[in-house]
Design a protein around this motif. Structure first.
Motif, short mmCIF file in Angstrom:
data_model
loop_
_atom_site.label_atom_id
_atom_site.label_comp_id
_atom_site.label_asym_id
_atom_site.label_seq_id
_atom_site.Cartn_x
_atom_site.Cartn_y
_atom_site.Cartn_z
N MET A 299 0.84 -1.18 0.00
CA MET A 299 0.00 0.00 0.00
C MET A 299 0.88 1.24 0.00
SD MET A 299 -2.83 1.03 2.78
CE MET A 299 -2.68 2.65 3.43
N LEU A 300 0.58 2.18 -0.84
CA LEU A 300 1.34 3.43 -0.93
C LEU A 300 0.36 4.58 -0.72
CD1 LEU A 300 4.12 4.73 -1.80
CD2 LEU A 300 3.10 4.94 -4.04
N SER A 301 0.69 5.47 0.20
CA SER A 301 -0.12 6.67 0.36
C SER A 301 0.64 7.85 -0.22
CB SER A 301 -0.48 6.90 1.82
OG SER A 301 0.65 7.13 2.61
N GLU A 302 -0.11 8.84 -0.71
CA GLU A 302 0.50 10.00 -1.35
C GLU A 302 -0.30 11.25 -1.03
OE1 GLU A 302 2.03 10.08 -5.58
OE2 GLU A 302 0.17 11.21 -5.80
N TYR A 303 0.43 12.32 -0.77
CA TYR A 303 -0.17 13.64 -0.58
C TYR A 303 0.56 14.62 -1.49
CZ TYR A 303 -2.22 11.81 3.72
OH TYR A 303 -2.93 11.08 4.64
N VAL A 304 -0.18 15.56 -2.08
CA VAL A 304 0.41 16.63 -2.89
C VAL A 304 -0.22 17.94 -2.44
CG1 VAL A 304 0.72 17.56 -5.22
CG2 VAL A 304 0.74 15.09 -4.86
N SER A 305 0.64 18.94 -2.19
CA SER A 305 0.16 20.25 -1.75
C SER A 305 0.94 21.35 -2.44
CB SER A 305 0.35 20.40 -0.23
OG SER A 305 -0.39 19.45 0.47
N PRO A 306 0.27 22.48 -2.72
CA PRO A 306 0.98 23.63 -3.28
C PRO A 306 1.72 24.37 -2.18
CG PRO A 306 -1.33 24.17 -2.98
CD PRO A 306 -1.17 22.72 -2.59
N LEU A 307 2.81 25.01 -2.55
CA LEU A 307 3.53 25.87 -1.62
C LEU A 307 4.39 26.84 -2.39
CD1 LEU A 307 6.80 24.97 -1.29
CD2 LEU A 307 5.76 23.09 -0.10
N THR A 308 4.86 27.87 -1.69
CA THR A 308 5.81 28.82 -2.26
C THR A 308 7.13 28.62 -1.53
OG1 THR A 308 4.06 30.40 -2.77
CG2 THR A 308 6.30 31.26 -2.66
N ALA A 309 8.20 28.47 -2.29
CA ALA A 309 9.51 28.17 -1.72
C ALA A 309 9.97 29.27 -0.77
CB ALA A 309 10.54 27.99 -2.83
N PRO A 310 10.76 28.90 0.25
CA PRO A 310 11.32 29.91 1.15
C PRO A 310 12.39 30.74 0.45
CG PRO A 310 12.17 27.72 1.69
CD PRO A 310 11.14 27.54 0.61
N PRO A 311 12.81 31.86 1.04
CA PRO A 311 13.88 32.66 0.45
C PRO A 311 15.12 31.77 0.21
CG PRO A 311 12.89 33.83 2.28
CD PRO A 311 12.31 32.45 2.29
N GLY A 312 15.72 31.92 -0.95
CA GLY A 312 16.87 31.09 -1.30
C GLY A 312 16.47 29.79 -1.97
N GLY A 313 15.20 29.48 -1.96
CA GLY A 313 14.70 28.29 -2.64
C GLY A 313 14.66 27.06 -1.76
N LEU A 314 14.21 25.99 -2.35
CA LEU A 314 14.13 24.68 -1.70
C LEU A 314 15.18 23.80 -2.35
CD1 LEU A 314 12.60 22.90 0.29
CD2 LEU A 314 10.96 22.41 -1.52
N MET A 315 16.11 23.27 -1.56
CA MET A 315 17.23 22.51 -2.09
C MET A 315 16.80 21.10 -2.49
SD MET A 315 20.31 22.70 -3.03
CE MET A 315 20.85 24.20 -2.30
N THR A 316 17.17 20.73 -3.71
CA THR A 316 16.87 19.39 -4.22
C THR A 316 18.16 18.66 -4.53
OG1 THR A 316 16.79 19.97 -6.57
CG2 THR A 316 14.76 20.29 -5.29
N GLU A 317 18.07 17.35 -4.58
CA GLU A 317 19.22 16.51 -4.96
C GLU A 317 19.48 16.57 -6.46
OE1 GLU A 317 21.17 14.95 -2.90
OE2 GLU A 317 19.99 15.14 -1.07
N ASP A 318 18.44 16.82 -7.23
CA ASP A 318 18.53 16.68 -8.68
C ASP A 318 18.78 17.99 -9.43
OD1 ASP A 318 17.60 13.84 -8.47
OD2 ASP A 318 15.76 14.83 -7.82
#
Length: 84
Positions: free
Chosen positions: A1-20
């Protein structure tokens, strides 16, 4: 079983750091998934885009997968920074 949530947001100052893709900024969608054994993965994309990027540090294992909704809500609360 896999649960998933998706929500909108605005990134913080400097952005949101990703691995990719490094830091991404602006209006985003945050997606968290949780497997039956409690492994949570967090990804983000530009609103409406196709590609999802792994959030740096965005993986953990929950003691109880039922806590996934609360963890997702906490992430949105911390990361959504429309006013900086």
């Amino acid at each position: 079983m896999l649960s998933e949530y998706v929500s909108p947001l605005t990134a913080p100052p400097g952005g949101l750091m990703t691995e990719d893709a490094g830091a991404i900024t602006g209006d985003l969608d945050l997606r968290s998934t949780c497997t039956a054994d409690g492994v949570v993965q967090v990804k983000v994309r530009y609103t409406g885009a196709e590609d999802w990027y792994r959030v740096r540090g965005g993986q953990c294992k929950l003691s109880d997968p039922a806590d996934h909704g609360a963890v997702h809500a906490l992430l949105v609360g911390v990361l959504n920074r429309p006013a900086g």
